[in-house]
Design a protein around this motif. Structure first.
Motif: not given
Length: 846
Positions: A764-770, A814-817, A824-826, A831-844
């Motif tokens: 899961i590596a979304p870009a956030a362009p423009g 993405p590099d946004l701060g 639970a993330a490893t 700026r990269a983590w591994e997570v198991p099945a489930g719903r997870w929230t990341f932020g910057a």
């Protein structure tokens, strides 16, 4: 408890031919499966198997014709706890041997010539075939096995036996005719019953009518049908009813049907109740029963074509000459259905098309839709509905000539037809233009997703193969096509010639000349699709089944190559740069096929083959560099040439940054010159290099050439050319739709980690362009739904990720701060983590 149990990637299928079917399931919750236990009632019990796999081959004795079974699965989690048994799933086999058929092919005697003269029957109304039979008790199970050439509609006691339409599927009918199996238990009555079969010519019999458009003409088979009804009674006894010489044939109200040109129907000629018991068939004739010929019958193993949407006309327009024109609001493929209340005898002509001229009339021409194409209908008395039964059109607008002035827009609706593959994708952003681009691409995919993937639903209706693999991801992100593509591969393999050539279209109803029959970026579908299915679905069965055909095709290309260079082909079709050399494009396709075959050989444990094909791939790369690299640029120096070289990895390392910069600048400025072959590679090259800002610039451009230009100029489906809405040509063509894969993978970030198959490990590596503020993307994998949603505002960025049970995910922000990850993330990198099945929230936050 396991859910979504499927057999051969279908839900409770009837009529499969796999004697060792593949059984699969999904998990609920977030538990990790460590073992499974499958039981197939009375046939096989796997016992407890230590495995995290959720796809297993039935391991009992090979199944026989008509075998029916229920099966269940339970799973064990990491704590050693077994789930409850799942709800049962079902499957049933079809008729596996020619000898299982005791029915005969039958037809109307007026449509039969012992010498096979295709002119026999032309000018006559299309046949209706009917047979009556008596059931001798209470029926507990009834199966109808039925097929036809070219198109048939089956009914039992006056009711349709299925909602599937335009049956059977496109195939080379000289080699394979797809039959269907239907559970008709509820339609039978105790006592007298009647089975009806209405026949049309379809694409198997395209006769040269001078007043109608035709892409080609020729006959592989005149209309005929075969049906076998097998009944089981409450006392356990069984009985079989079949098409044979005892059936009767009449003439129906469809007076003509032409796959390309149109269908004519006179409702006054409808024989009342012709397919119900006791109907008056005194004027009918005995059918002709044709001997043998059941060896080509094979069960359809994928979803059929159905009506998937109903679009009432949004407006009734009036052309300057007074002709009424109905607008269903969007370009579609399917049927225009009349809904009227009129006296008998009124003649109506329906003219479909995608665009209107300056006078408000439908545009038809050879480069757009083909011309003339029209359907005619003669009314009967009273309320009535009508649409064609044996063909379909591409249209947005429909002229209805002869319609009374008082008829309103409710007099016509559009019925959208397509192969009924489940919709699994959802994509939406904060940018309405990008949403519209996704919408028109998806509409074009729907318009061409028939029993093969066609290039347009009007002018051609042919299965051109380059789109099937160049745009594989576009289709697979949005639709569940596991079973569909497996069936399509059989069709492609059947088209392969004895010398290994895979023609540009399959089935090969029309044999083209030169590059229109022989191009490695079209025929390469034979090699690419099995590999793509393995990567996407974790299913190696297509590789195993078609490996020899894949190898024959690469061998064919090798035999055509001149010191590693292929010099024949269509080039970068529809490219805007005439400096792109045909041999460069074809050699890239050859390289891609050889490299894919090498990877397939590794998966199948064919180590010697893998070594040989890796060496061939390297030799092609060296030949490509030697032939096309001049003064630091490849080929004629245009974009496509550089894209292919970058994709192959043959650009000298010191030149790669400059090549990417130059390409990115042009793409960002909307100055794309590549055609449909290079376009997917361009997105992939720039995505791998992280040049999402360049792709975003192109995605939001509205000047020519661009997707935005099409949207701003009124396209409701993707068009054949970048300037399609203003230039013309087909208005329902998905070949330029490759950006939709970047929408899911680049903006949504939904991809696979290197080495993963079936999305077992997500990347899961979304870009956030423009200035894009938010993206929501969802699709289904073999393990369940994966979802990504991100948004940003006021310097804050939030990413929500849903990982299905059975999968894990590496999440890259993405590099946004300054980044924030759940507990639970490893961490596995910057700026990269591994997570198991489930719903997870990341932020910057900056």
């Amino acid at each position: 408890m396991p859910t979504n149990l499927r057999t051969c990637d279908l839900t409770d299928p009837l009529g499969i031919e796999a004697t060792r079917p593949v059984l699969s399931w999904r998990l609920t919750g977030a538990a990790t499966q460590t073992a499974y236990h499958v039981r197939v009632d009375g046939l096989w019990d796997s016992g407890a198997v230590e495995s995290a796999g959720q796809r297993v081959v039935y391991g009992g004795a090979p199944l026989a014709s008509r075998a029916a079974a229920r099966w269940q699965v339970r799973t064990r989690d990491a704590a050693g706890r077994w789930s409850e048994w799942s709800e049962p799933a079902r499957f049933e086999l079809g008729l596996l041997e020619p000898g299982d058929w005791t029915a005969s092919w039958i037809t109307h005697p007026g449509w039969y010539d012992e010498g096979g003269d295709p002119r026999v029957g032309e000018g006559r109304p299309l046949p209706l075939l009917a047979g009556e039979f008596i059931t001798a008790g209470r029926v507990t199970r009834a199966r109808l096995y039925v097929a036809g050439l070219g198109v048939y509609v089956a009914s039992l006691n006056g009711s349709p036996v299925t909602d599937a339409v335009l049956e059977p599927a496109y195939t080379d009918v000289t080699r394979r005719v797809a039959y269907a199996v239907h559970d008709v238990t509820a339609l039978l009555r105790e006592g007298r019953n009647a089975l009806g079969l209405a026949l049309g010519p379809g694409i198997a019999h395209v006769f040269p009518h001078q007043d109608r458009y035709m892409k080609f003409y020729g006959s592989k088979a005149a209309p005929k049908a075969i049906a076998q009804l097998e009944v089981r009674y409450a006392d356990g006894s069984e009985e079989r009813f079949r098409t044979d010489a005892g059936w009767l044939a009449g003439e129906g109200p469809t007076t003509r049907s032409h796959w390309y040109g149109g269908e004519d129907y006179d409702a006054r000629l409808e024989p009342p109740g012709w397919d119900v018991p006791g109907a008056d068939r005194s004027g009918w004739r005995p059918v002709v029963a044709l001997p043998g010929a059941t060896g080509t019958l094979r069960a359809r193993a994928c979803p059929p074509i159905r009506v998937t949407e109903e679009l009432p006309a949004v407006e009734k327009l009036t052309a300057t000459d007074g002709t009424p024109v109905f607008d269903v609001g969007t370009v579609i493929a399917g049927w225009a259905e009349l809904r009227l209340d009129l006296p008998a005898g009124r003649y109506l002509r329906l003219v479909p098309g995608d665009q209107l001229d300056a006078f408000g009339r439908v545009i038809q021409s050879k480069p757009t839709t083909g011309a003339p194409i029209f359907n005619t209908y003669v009314t009967r008395e009273g309320p009535q509905r009508w649409r064609p039964s044996f063909r379909y059109d591409g249209f947005r607008y429909v002229e209805v000539q002869g319609l009374p002035e008082q008829a309103g827009r409710e007099a016509l609706a559009g019925l959208v037809l397509r192969a009924d593959n489940d919709v699994i994708g959802r994509f939406e952003t904060s940018d309405p233009l990008i949403n519209d681009i996704h919408r028109i691409i998806d509409r074009a995919v729907r318009g061409n997703m028939y029993s093969v993937l066609t290039d347009c639903p009007h002018r051609e209706k042919l299965g051109w193969l380059e789109q099937t693999h160049l745009l594989f991801d576009v289709v697979a992100y949005n639709y569940d096509v596991a079973a569909y593509l497996r069936e399509l591969l059989v069709t492609i393999a059947e088209a392969q010639t004895s010398d290994g050539l895979v023609p540009d279209i399959a089935p090969e109803y029309l044999v083209f000349d030169g590059a229109f029959r022989d191009d490695p970026n079209w025929g390469g579908a034979m090699v690419r699709i099995p590999w793509q299915m393995y990567r996407w679905y974790g299913d190696a069965s297509a590789l195993e089944r078609h490996y020899d055909a894949m190898a024959r095709y690469v061998g064919y290309l090798t035999g055509k190559a001149d010191d590693g260079i292929l010099r024949h082909g269509l080039g970068d079709w529809f490219g805007l740069d005439d400096t792109t050399q045909v041999p460069l494009v074809s050699t890239w396709g050859y390289w891609r096929a050889a490299g894919t075959l090498a990877r397939a050989a590794v998966v199948l444990g064919r180590d010697d083959d893998a070594k040989r094909y890796r060496a061939l791939t390297d030799a092609i790369s060296a030949a490509f560099t030697g032939a096309f690299l001049k003064d630091g640029r490849f080929g004629g120096g245009g974009q496509a040439s550089q894209v292919f070289a970058l994709d192959m990895g043959v650009v000298p390392a010191e030149l790669v940054p400059g090549a990417l910069d130059e390409l990115s600048a042009a793409v960002r400025a909307g100055e794309i010159t590549v055609g449909e072959v290079a376009l997917p590679a361009l997105y992939q090259v720039l995505t791998r290099a992280g040049r999402h800002d360049a792709l975003y610039g192109f995605a939001t451009s509205t000047s020519h050439p661009s997707y935005g230009y099409q949207v701003r100029n009124g396209a409701t489906a993707l068009t054949e050319a970048w300037d399609g809405p203003t230039r013309g040509l087909s208005q329902n063509h998905y070949m330029l739709g490759a950006i939709d894969a970047w929408f899911y993978r680049g903006l949504g970030g939904i991809g696979q980690a290197p080495g993963s198959t079936g999305f077992r490990k997500l990347l899961i590596a979304p870009a956030a362009p423009g200035d894009l503020a938010s993206v929501t993307a969802r699709t289904a994998t073999p393990y369940g739904e994966v979802g990504v949603a991100w948004q940003r505002a006021d310097g804050a960025y939030e990413l929500e990720v849903e990982v299905p049970p059975g999968s894990t995910a590496e999440v890259r922000l993405p590099d946004l701060g300054a980044a924030r990850a759940p507990a639970a993330a490893t961490a596995v990198g910057e700026r990269a983590w591994e997570v198991p099945a489930g719903r997870w929230t990341f932020g910057a936050r900056r």
